[in-house]
Design an enzyme around this catalytic site. Structure first.
Site, PDB file in Angstrom:
ATOM      1  N   GLY A 166       4.872 -10.011   4.066  1.00 37.83           N
ATOM      2  CA  GLY A 166       5.630  -9.972   5.326  1.00 37.83           C
ATOM      3  C   GLY A 166       4.954 -10.776   6.419  1.00 37.83           C
ATOM      4  CG  HIS A 173       6.930  -2.170   2.136  1.00 33.32           C
ATOM      5  ND1 HIS A 173       6.796  -1.069   2.939  1.00 33.32           N
ATOM      6  CD2 HIS A 173       5.709  -2.777   2.112  1.00 33.32           C
ATOM      7  CE1 HIS A 173       5.556  -0.987   3.372  1.00 33.32           C
ATOM      8  NE2 HIS A 173       4.873  -2.025   2.907  1.00 33.32           N
ATOM      9  CD  GLN A 209      -6.088  -3.682   2.512  1.00 29.07           C
ATOM     10  OE1 GLN A 209      -5.958  -4.151   1.394  1.00 29.07           O
ATOM     11  NE2 GLN A 209      -5.127  -3.778   3.437  1.00 29.07           N
ATOM     12  CG  MET A 228      -1.906  -1.199   1.163  1.00 26.98           C
ATOM     13  SD  MET A 228      -3.459  -0.893   1.995  1.00 26.98           S
ATOM     14  CE  MET A 228      -2.880  -0.595   3.650  1.00 26.98           C
ATOM     15  CG  LEU A 272       7.303   1.226  -0.798  1.00 28.48           C
ATOM     16  CD1 LEU A 272       8.083   0.887  -2.068  1.00 28.48           C
ATOM     17  CD2 LEU A 272       6.282   0.145  -0.495  1.00 28.48           C
ATOM     18  CG  HIS A 273       8.398   0.016   6.171  1.00 25.99           C
ATOM     19  ND1 HIS A 273       8.667  -1.335   6.239  1.00 25.99           N
ATOM     20  CD2 HIS A 273       7.062   0.140   6.333  1.00 25.99           C
ATOM     21  CE1 HIS A 273       7.552  -1.997   6.462  1.00 25.99           C
ATOM     22  NE2 HIS A 273       6.550  -1.129   6.511  1.00 25.99           N
ATOM     23  CE  LYS A 325      13.250  -0.752   9.936  1.00 29.24           C
ATOM     24  NZ  LYS A 325      13.951   0.508   9.820  1.00 29.24           N
ATOM     25  CB  SER A 326       4.285  -0.597  10.895  1.00 30.61           C
ATOM     26  OG  SER A 326       3.001  -0.153  10.532  1.00 30.61           O
TER      27      SER A 326
HETATM   28  O1  PAF Z   1      -0.150  -5.738   3.459  1.00 35.88           O
HETATM   29  C1  PAF Z   1      -0.585  -4.805   2.737  1.00 35.88           C
HETATM   30  O2  PAF Z   1       0.075  -3.772   2.536  1.00 35.88           O
HETATM   31  C2  PAF Z   1      -1.960  -4.945   2.087  1.00 35.88           C
HETATM   32  O3  PAF Z   1      -2.856  -5.575   2.927  1.00 35.88           O
HETATM   33  C3  PAF Z   1      -1.901  -5.637   0.705  1.00 35.88           C
HETATM   34  C4  PAF Z   1      -1.440  -7.069   0.814  1.00 35.88           C
HETATM   35  C5  PAF Z   1      -0.978  -4.862  -0.211  1.00 35.88           C
HETATM   36  C6  PAF Z   1      -3.297  -5.651   0.087  1.00 35.88           C
HETATM   37  O4  PAF Z   1      -3.794  -4.365  -0.080  1.00 35.88           O
END
Ligand code: PAF
Length: 282
Positions: free
Chosen positions: A147, A37, A61, A30, A33-34, A184-185
């Site tokens: 992850g 990712h 989601q 999504m 990035l860190h 990390k998030s």
């Molecule tokens: O883990 C994520 O960033 C999201 O849930 C994903 C897998 C990209 C789906 O939108």
């Protein structure tokens, strides 16, 4: 590295690669990035001829009142990280490209999604399964990388790939942590200085549990209680859940006699953070 916004552009590029006999890895993200990712992209680059990174904040989601609007976004920064890591293509669609007017087909799962994060986020995994299915159909990768931090998501996607015969290898990659232990998030950016310090309680309490497990404790309740007790020492932490579940079916266990997932979601201020460890007794 190319950045494209449409399904057709992705399809054309992948078709051209397939004509050359190249393998393709997919890293769904999504964005914002860190290093977590980046570790997924690194792994994909090392295992496939070409790597596609999708950057899409998937509205489906997020539940009502969640952080869809405020979710951090920075495409220029993400593109720099992907390029440096050796990705070949970024797929960055608008929501209307993924969900046309009248979209009404969803991928849902009867097992694995009811507990853990699914309790507080009842529509979350339907949104994840639907978007990941679409990405699998669009990119048709050989392998897809997720992850372990989102452990329930990883289990759900593995199960979905098997149930729906996607023929895609689902690769789970270890949690990447800050030096002090915080997983990390992208959501860590929501934390102010005081909250960032308080957030350490997640990994510290998991370590407390692991200490007991390493010492031979096999009663799941005792391990869980010790983790909860440690979390309660932090005034800014509000527990959503702490659970010890069978890593195969995500059902709670009484005795730790197989591989288990020790998982938690904890609010630090308004920010909901998750963390976990996998533990397999000898
Ligand atoms: O883990 C994520 O960033 C999201 O849930 C994903 C897998 C990209 C789906 O939108």
């Amino acid at each position: 590295m190319k950045i494209v916004n449409t399904v057709n552009e992705v399809r054309e590029q992948v078709k051209a690669w397939r004509k050359e006999g190249l393998t393709v890895g997919l890293v769904p993200t999504m964005g914002y990035l860190h290093e977590g990712h980046q570790s997924l992209i690194d792994r994909s680059v090392s295992e496939n001829d070409r790597t596609v990174v999708s950057v899409f904040v998937n509205p489906m989601q997020f539940g009502p009142g969640e952080d869809l609007e405020s979710y951090p976004r920075d495409m220029d920064r993400d593109a720099g990280i992907c390029e440096k890591a050796g990705a070949d293509l970024i797929f960055h669609p608008e929501p209307s490209e993924m969900y046309h007017d009248g979209f009404s087909t969803f991928v849902d799962m009867d097992t694995l999604t009811g507990g853990l994060c699914g309790k507080t986020r009842p529509i979350h995994f339907r949104g994840v399964c639907t978007v990941v299915s679409k990405l699998f159909h669009i990119v048709t990768p050989d392998r897809a990388y997720f992850g372990q931090k989102d452990a329930q998501q990883l289990a759900v996607i593995r199960h979905m790939a098997e149930d729906l015969s996607f023929g895609i290898e689902i690769v789970g990659c270890p949690i990447v942590r800050e030096e002090d232990g915080l997983a990390k998030s992208s959501r860590n950016t929501y934390l102010n200085k005081e909250e960032r310090k308080a957030a350490l309680i997640l990994s510290q309490s998991l370590q407390e549990g692991k200490k007991l497990l390493d010492a031979g404790e096999r009663d799941a309740k005792k391990v869980r209680d010790a983790i909860v007790e440690k979390l309660r020492l932090e005034a800014l932490a509000k527990i959503d859940y702490v659970e010890i579940v069978d890593w195969k079916n995500l059902e709670p266990v009484g005795q730790i006699d197989r591989q288990v997932l020790v998982a938690m979601a904890v609010y630090i201020g308004k920010t909901r953070l998750i963390d976990n460890i996998l533990y397999e007794p000898e």
